[in-house]
Design an enzyme around this catalytic site. Structure first.
Site, mmCIF file in Angstrom:
data_model
loop_
_atom_site.group_PDB
_atom_site.id
_atom_site.type_symbol
_atom_site.label_atom_id
_atom_site.label_comp_id
_atom_site.label_asym_id
_atom_site.label_seq_id
_atom_site.Cartn_x
_atom_site.Cartn_y
_atom_site.Cartn_z
ATOM 1 N N ILE A 103 0.869 -1.174 0.000
ATOM 2 C CA ILE A 103 0.000 0.000 0.000
ATOM 3 C C ILE A 103 0.910 1.229 0.000
ATOM 4 O O ILE A 103 1.797 1.342 0.853
ATOM 5 C CB ILE A 103 -0.886 0.030 1.275
ATOM 6 C CG1 ILE A 103 -1.663 -1.282 1.430
ATOM 7 C CG2 ILE A 103 -1.798 1.243 1.271
ATOM 8 C CD1 ILE A 103 -2.746 -1.513 0.434
ATOM 9 N N THR A 119 -4.292 -3.101 -10.783
ATOM 10 C CA THR A 119 -5.153 -4.201 -11.212
ATOM 11 C C THR A 119 -5.326 -5.170 -10.056
ATOM 12 O O THR A 119 -4.357 -5.509 -9.369
ATOM 13 C CB THR A 119 -4.623 -4.874 -12.492
ATOM 14 O OG1 THR A 119 -5.530 -5.928 -12.839
ATOM 15 C CG2 THR A 119 -3.211 -5.423 -12.356
ATOM 16 N N HIS A 120 -6.580 -5.562 -9.828
ATOM 17 C CA HIS A 120 -6.923 -6.363 -8.648
ATOM 18 C C HIS A 120 -7.695 -7.613 -9.096
ATOM 19 O O HIS A 120 -8.602 -7.508 -9.926
ATOM 20 C CB HIS A 120 -7.783 -5.515 -7.696
ATOM 21 C CG HIS A 120 -8.169 -6.250 -6.456
ATOM 22 N ND1 HIS A 120 -7.286 -6.482 -5.428
ATOM 23 C CD2 HIS A 120 -9.331 -6.850 -6.094
ATOM 24 C CE1 HIS A 120 -7.880 -7.174 -4.476
ATOM 25 N NE2 HIS A 120 -9.132 -7.409 -4.860
ATOM 26 N N ASP A 152 -6.696 5.381 -4.694
ATOM 27 C CA ASP A 152 -6.847 6.512 -3.776
ATOM 28 C C ASP A 152 -6.263 6.103 -2.420
ATOM 29 O O ASP A 152 -5.499 5.136 -2.348
ATOM 30 C CB ASP A 152 -8.316 6.974 -3.702
ATOM 31 C CG ASP A 152 -9.234 5.904 -3.131
ATOM 32 O OD1 ASP A 152 -8.735 4.890 -2.598
ATOM 33 O OD2 ASP A 152 -10.460 6.085 -3.206
ATOM 34 N N ASP A 156 -7.925 -0.500 -2.330
ATOM 35 C CA ASP A 156 -8.688 -0.926 -3.510
ATOM 36 C C ASP A 156 -10.053 -0.239 -3.592
ATOM 37 O O ASP A 156 -11.048 -0.857 -4.004
ATOM 38 C CB ASP A 156 -8.851 -2.463 -3.515
ATOM 39 C CG ASP A 156 -7.511 -3.180 -3.576
ATOM 40 O OD1 ASP A 156 -6.589 -2.668 -4.227
ATOM 41 O OD2 ASP A 156 -7.383 -4.252 -2.961
HETATM 42 C C1 GAR Z 1 -2.484 -10.185 -10.483
HETATM 43 O O1 GAR Z 1 -3.536 -11.110 -10.525
HETATM 44 C C2 GAR Z 1 -2.906 -8.953 -9.713
HETATM 45 O O2 GAR Z 1 -4.259 -8.637 -9.824
HETATM 46 C C3 GAR Z 1 -2.588 -9.362 -8.306
HETATM 47 O O3 GAR Z 1 -1.347 -9.995 -8.414
HETATM 48 C C4 GAR Z 1 -1.311 -10.700 -9.658
HETATM 49 C C5 GAR Z 1 0.026 -10.442 -10.312
HETATM 50 O O4 GAR Z 1 0.232 -11.336 -11.364
HETATM 51 N N1 GAR Z 1 -2.552 -8.221 -7.427
HETATM 52 C C6 GAR Z 1 -3.085 -8.232 -6.214
HETATM 53 O O5 GAR Z 1 -3.548 -9.215 -5.682
HETATM 54 C C7 GAR Z 1 -3.020 -6.894 -5.506
HETATM 55 N N2 GAR Z 1 -3.881 -6.900 -4.364
HETATM 56 P P1 GAR Z 1 1.506 -11.213 -12.307
HETATM 57 O O6 GAR Z 1 2.738 -11.032 -11.409
HETATM 58 O O7 GAR Z 1 1.543 -12.499 -13.058
HETATM 59 O O8 GAR Z 1 1.302 -10.021 -13.207
#
Ligand code: GAR
Length: 218
Positions: A103, A119-120, A152, A156
């Site tokens: 964060i 992206t979440h 913000d 999330d």
């Molecule tokens: C993604 O699914 C993203 O949404 C998540 O980590 C993954 C990264 O994948 N983020 C969170 O959970 C944030 N709270 P990647 O390393 O293969 O791009």
């Protein structure tokens, strides 16, 4: 709040990550050798740990990297300031959190608020936080997905730019979190590429909580 008028040249992106970086790879692949057509180019990739696989992806693509670890700083505020300075060095127009599991704080948001997107792996506002996939499975939802949103000062909670839906099936047991996450990431990578490209090419404005892509100045 509106995005700045389109500047000359592709928008400068800094991507932040903590993990394997498949979302970063999707951006690298979409930009390819024509950043002008995509509307953006990645000028740096930052991580909060040395061993993030995404750093290797960046290096293979010839993109500068930096690491800013919380444990190297006396306080969280100092870490936040150091991260902000490391990013500012690259003069980004947009910062993308693509699996960055930290964060950010007030210094970061003062510098980059309104142009930091995340992206979440869940359909916000449901299941925010570090375990979006696990929490959705445990709740027994029938659909989940992913959300690209502005960041913000909440967890999330910022305005939503785009969402993608993934069905949860009878085969998705709580033990199957990784498999469901993989299906979400397939949708997420395209969603992120599309959202970042639209923001970069067309700009945006925000009315209340609603993000409008394009039509800046209307
Ligand atoms: C993604 O699914 C993203 O949404 C998540 O980590 C993954 C990264 O994948 N983020 C969170 O959970 C944030 N709270 P990647 O390393 O293969 O791009």
């Amino acid at each position: 709040m509106a995005s700045p008028p389109p500047s000359t040249g592709p928008v400068r992106l800094v991507v932040l990550l903590s993990g394997s970086g498949t979302n970063l790879q999707a951006l690298i692949d979409a930009i390819g050798d024509d950043p002008a057509a995509y509307g953006a180019r990645i000028v740096a990739v930052g991580a909060d740990r040395d061993k993030a696989g995404g750093l290797e992806r960046a290096e293979r693509a010839g993109i500068p990297t930096f690491v800013c670890k919380l444990k190297d700083h006396a306080t969280r505020a100092e870490w936040d300031e150091a991260l902000t300075a490391a990013i500012a060095d690259h003069r980004p127009g947009l910062i993308v959190s693509a699996g960055f599991m930290k964060i950010v704080g007030p210094a970061f948001l003062a510098a980059f608020g309104g142009r930091f997107i995340n992206t979440h792996p869940a359909l916000l506002p449901s299941f925010p936080g570090a375990h979006g996939v696990r929490d959705a499975l445990a709740h027994g939802v029938k659909v989940t997905g992913c959300t690209v949103h502005f960041v913000d000062d909440g967890v999330d909670t910022g305005p939503i730019i785009a969402q993608g839906v993934v069905e949860v099936t009878e085969e998705d047991t709580p033990e199957g979190e990784a498999a469901l996450h993989e299906r979400i990431k397939e949708v997420e990578r395209s969603l992120l590429v599309e959202a970042v490209g639209r923001l970069a090419r067309d700009g945006h404005r925000i009315e209340g909580r609603k993000v409008h892509l394009g039509h800046v100045g209307e």
